[in-house]
Write an enzyme that holds these catalytic residues in place. Structure first.
Site, PDB file in Angstrom:
ATOM      1  N   ILE A 197      -2.600   1.543   1.157  1.00 17.34           N
ATOM      2  CA  ILE A 197      -3.120   0.187   1.049  1.00 17.34           C
ATOM      3  C   ILE A 197      -3.477  -0.232   2.471  1.00 17.34           C
ATOM      4  CG2 ILE A 197      -0.790  -0.812   1.154  1.00 17.34           C
ATOM      5  CD1 ILE A 197      -1.809  -3.110  -0.605  1.00 17.34           C
ATOM      6  N   SER A 198      -4.679  -0.721   2.676  1.00 17.62           N
ATOM      7  CA  SER A 198      -5.189  -0.991   4.019  1.00 17.62           C
ATOM      8  C   SER A 198      -4.451  -2.148   4.690  1.00 17.62           C
ATOM      9  CB  SER A 198      -6.680  -1.352   3.960  1.00 17.62           C
ATOM     10  OG  SER A 198      -7.450  -0.241   3.567  1.00 17.62           O
TER      11      SER A 198
END
Length: 214
Positions: A62-63
């Site tokens: 997840i960025s």
């Protein structure tokens, strides 16, 4: 599900993003609505509102919230924009786009992430218009053209088959490169021409490399 503590941490994250130069209030308002901790494994819940990337299922990540905010800002979303998202992941970026009132079509190549993100997005009532499992390199031509396209994985070369699914005047946001990527925007000027801009270095998990790109 979304406690007072979570909401307080989220407000502090928004303040941090603003201090780092994110000025699109549509993006910041949307991110303040989305409970990021639900899109992480429980082991990382206490750190969900730090500006960090975390591993999720299927060897994906997840960025960083800053990356999500920056890519979302580059899209210049207006309510009702038809947006193709390539790489649903755990669904956090999807939720932000939906909270920005975009009409989101999203595709993910990892079936486990499709199943997880569907559950989470339904849980918080931020479901996209269309969500599917498949090869993101090919986009969703049956739903094209799109006002905006966002790619959330590193593409080793320019995926022109995706850009062909943009409307004239549409914007694509794509990180391009091998181990490290440069963030690019592509503004479709006409049937053949795109105006390209570069926005610095980022690091994403790679898109599949064994897929055909035109």
């Amino acid at each position: 599900m979304d406690s007072f503590k979570h909401r307080g941490n989220r407000r502090r994250l928004i303040d941090l993003l603003r201090s780092k130069g994110i000025s699109d209030e549509n993006v910041l308002t949307a991110m303040n609505k989305v409970p990021r901790h639900l899109f992480l494994t429980s082991a990382f819940e206490d750190h969900a509102y730090e500006d960090k990337a975390f591993p999720i299922a299927a060897d994906q990540t997840i960025s960083h919230p800053y990356t999500v905010a920056f890519q979302s800002s580059l899209l210049d979303i207006s309510p009702g924009d038809k947006v193709l998202e390539v790489g649903t992941g755990s669904g956090y970026q999807t939720a932000v786009l939906v909270a920005m009132q975009a009409d989101v079509y999203t595709i993910e190549r990892q079936k486990s992430l499709v199943d997880f993100s569907r559950r989470m997005l339904r849980k918080i009532n931020l479901e996209p218009r269309y969500q599917t499992y498949g090869d993101g390199y090919k986009g969703l031509p049956s739903f094209a053209p799109f006002d905006k396209i966002i790619v959330t994985a590193g593409s080793p070369i320019l995926p022109s088959i995706l850009l062909q699914q943009l409307k004239i005047g549409g914007i694509g946001v794509v990180p391009i490169g091998e181990t490290n990527q440069k963030m690019f925007t592509f503004l479709r000027v006409d049937e053949r021409r795109y105006e390209q801009m570069e926005f610095g270095d980022y690091q994403f998990v790679p898109m599949l490399e064994d897929k055909d790109i035109l």
